[in-house]
Design an enzyme around this catalytic site. Structure first.
Site, mmCIF file in Angstrom:
data_model
loop_
_atom_site.group_PDB
_atom_site.id
_atom_site.type_symbol
_atom_site.label_atom_id
_atom_site.label_comp_id
_atom_site.label_asym_id
_atom_site.label_seq_id
_atom_site.Cartn_x
_atom_site.Cartn_y
_atom_site.Cartn_z
ATOM 1 N N ASP A 86 14.927 -12.472 69.132
ATOM 2 C CA ASP A 86 15.934 -11.590 68.945
ATOM 3 C C ASP A 86 15.397 -10.383 68.005
ATOM 4 O O ASP A 86 14.374 -10.503 67.287
ATOM 5 C CB ASP A 86 16.938 -12.394 67.929
ATOM 6 C CG ASP A 86 18.275 -11.610 67.664
ATOM 7 O OD1 ASP A 86 18.715 -10.957 68.701
ATOM 8 O OD2 ASP A 86 18.946 -11.766 66.744
ATOM 9 N N HIS A 87 15.814 -9.126 68.009
ATOM 10 C CA HIS A 87 15.473 -8.267 67.277
ATOM 11 C C HIS A 87 14.022 -7.884 67.146
ATOM 12 O O HIS A 87 13.540 -7.727 66.014
ATOM 13 C CB HIS A 87 16.065 -8.285 65.846
ATOM 14 C CG HIS A 87 17.605 -8.074 65.787
ATOM 15 N ND1 HIS A 87 18.075 -6.759 65.977
ATOM 16 C CD2 HIS A 87 18.622 -8.776 65.737
ATOM 17 C CE1 HIS A 87 19.576 -6.707 65.927
ATOM 18 N NE2 HIS A 87 19.958 -8.098 65.796
ATOM 19 N N ASP A 116 14.719 -3.931 70.597
ATOM 20 C CA ASP A 116 15.606 -3.310 69.579
ATOM 21 C C ASP A 116 14.915 -2.250 69.240
ATOM 22 O O ASP A 116 14.117 -2.178 67.996
ATOM 23 C CB ASP A 116 16.024 -4.467 68.494
ATOM 24 C CG ASP A 116 16.841 -3.637 67.312
ATOM 25 O OD1 ASP A 116 17.128 -2.501 67.662
ATOM 26 O OD2 ASP A 116 16.979 -4.352 66.331
ATOM 27 N N GLY A 224 26.441 -10.008 64.536
ATOM 28 C CA GLY A 224 27.162 -9.984 63.112
ATOM 29 C C GLY A 224 28.408 -10.818 63.149
ATOM 30 O O GLY A 224 29.245 -10.422 62.483
ATOM 31 N N ALA A 225 28.337 -11.861 63.808
ATOM 32 C CA ALA A 225 29.468 -12.929 64.035
ATOM 33 C C ALA A 225 29.888 -13.915 62.832
ATOM 34 O O ALA A 225 30.422 -14.623 63.208
ATOM 35 C CB ALA A 225 29.375 -13.398 65.473
ATOM 36 N N ASN A 245 25.890 -14.178 68.777
ATOM 37 C CA ASN A 245 24.882 -14.700 68.004
ATOM 38 C C ASN A 245 25.209 -14.764 66.639
ATOM 39 O O ASN A 245 26.104 -14.196 65.946
ATOM 40 C CB ASN A 245 23.877 -13.234 67.825
ATOM 41 C CG ASN A 245 22.969 -12.807 68.893
ATOM 42 O OD1 ASN A 245 23.150 -13.441 70.015
ATOM 43 N ND2 ASN A 245 21.781 -12.113 68.799
ATOM 44 N N ASN A 247 23.696 -16.491 62.662
ATOM 45 C CA ASN A 247 22.658 -16.649 61.864
ATOM 46 C C ASN A 247 23.164 -17.600 60.606
ATOM 47 O O ASN A 247 22.741 -18.598 60.413
ATOM 48 C CB ASN A 247 21.744 -15.340 61.412
ATOM 49 C CG ASN A 247 20.780 -15.453 60.658
ATOM 50 O OD1 ASN A 247 20.121 -16.500 60.200
ATOM 51 N ND2 ASN A 247 19.712 -14.535 60.781
#
Length: 302
Positions: A86-87, A116, A224-225, A245, A247
């Site tokens: 990711d990212h 990204d 951003g969930a 996604n 975190n």
């Protein structure tokens, strides 16, 4: 049409199946073995497909050790689970990660990588994304990109909070699809990290327009969930989101248990309790995005 080298990619079928069956794949960012175990156990208990997400930090910190561990765990699971970087914001890290997955090594690596380049100008973002997507595709790795900037701070992600926020347009989505990506992470009011005093303010109409423009060609990803409710997830899935996604909603459980119980439990018991707490958080996400029970249907269709 996917790159020829992606025919045996393990991750692409997950989002395709999720989109056509109106749910989302839980993609959970983790930083350690406890997180990897929590996702595997949650997915097997809930019979849910899933993705394990690592940040580039995992490579910088432990070279290929965490990557190989997570990739092997994914392939040993009794339900479909894949490994995603990711990212990835450094072109050299992306190439290094992609090379970990080369078939001639006969060792598992990443199934997909988020290219990204959103901290560059739009033109440079597109140029680098196209170049790195080709590099990943040639090694059988699916790719994701982020047009615009999803502002905020997240552990493992370069902070863009001081940059001017840019929401994704359907036109920009088309430009990024043209780079060859498989998945698109649009900015439509979602942010990494904290949402601030106004709370969650999503532009669902924008997401719908993006879905209408490119949703048949790429999978849509929600970043951003962490603070979202089931109702918010449902609205996003209705508008094409096929991967979610998460975190802090999971990793905060690690921090909470460590703060409360470190020093009062044997280390072995402490690690078990941390893993259990993280697993419970992952299972909650699976229920919220309706991935619970979907693994059996996926495997039946193969």
């Amino acid at each position: 049409m996917p790159h020829p080298s992606l025919k045996s990619n393990r991750a692409l079928p997950l989002l395709t199946f999720a989109r056509t069956h109106s749910f989302a794949i839980p993609a959970i960012c983790v930083y350690n073995l406890e997180g990897i175990l929590a996702i595997i156990r949650a997915a097997e208990h809930k019979r849910s497909p899933a993705m394990i997400l690592l940040f580039p930090w995992a490579i910088q910190y432990a070279d290929s050790l965490l990557v190989r561990t997570a990739a092997s765990a994914c392939r040993a699971a009794s339900v479909p689970i894949t490994l995603h970087l990711d990212h990835a914001q450094d072109p050299e890290i992306i190439k290094r990660a992609a090379d970990l997955s080369r078939s001639e090594t006969h060792e598992p690596g990443f199934d997909s990588i988020m290219v990204d380049m959103s901290h560059f100008s739009k033109e440079e973002n597109l140029r680098l994304t196209r170049e790195l997507v080709a590099y990943c595709n040639a090694r059988g790795i699916a790719t994701e990109a982020e047009p615009g900037r999803i502002e905020g701070g997240e552990d493992g992600v370069q902070d863009t909070v001081d940059l001017e926020g840019v929401l994704t347009t359907p036109e920009e989505s088309e430009e990024f699809v043209a780079t060859g990506i498989n998945w698109l992470a649009p900015a439509f009011g979602n942010v990494h990290g904290n949402y601030g005093p106004r709370g969650v303010q999503l532009d669902y109409e924008r997401l719908q327009r993006i879905n209408e423009a490119v949703g048949e060609r790429v999978g849509l990803v929600l970043h951003g969930a962490d603070p979202f409710t089931k109702e918010i997830f449902e609205k996003c899935i209705e508008r094409g989101v096929a991967k979610v996604n998460v975190n802090r909603a999971v990793n905060n459980e690690y921090v909470k248990v460590m703060r409360e119980k470190a020093g009062s439990l044997p280390i072995t018991r402490l690690h078990e309790e941390v893993t259990n707490a993280m697993q419970a958080a992952v299972e909650k996400i699976m229920d919220m995005i309706d991935s619970t029970g979907k693994a059996e249907f996926m495997m039946d269709e193969k």
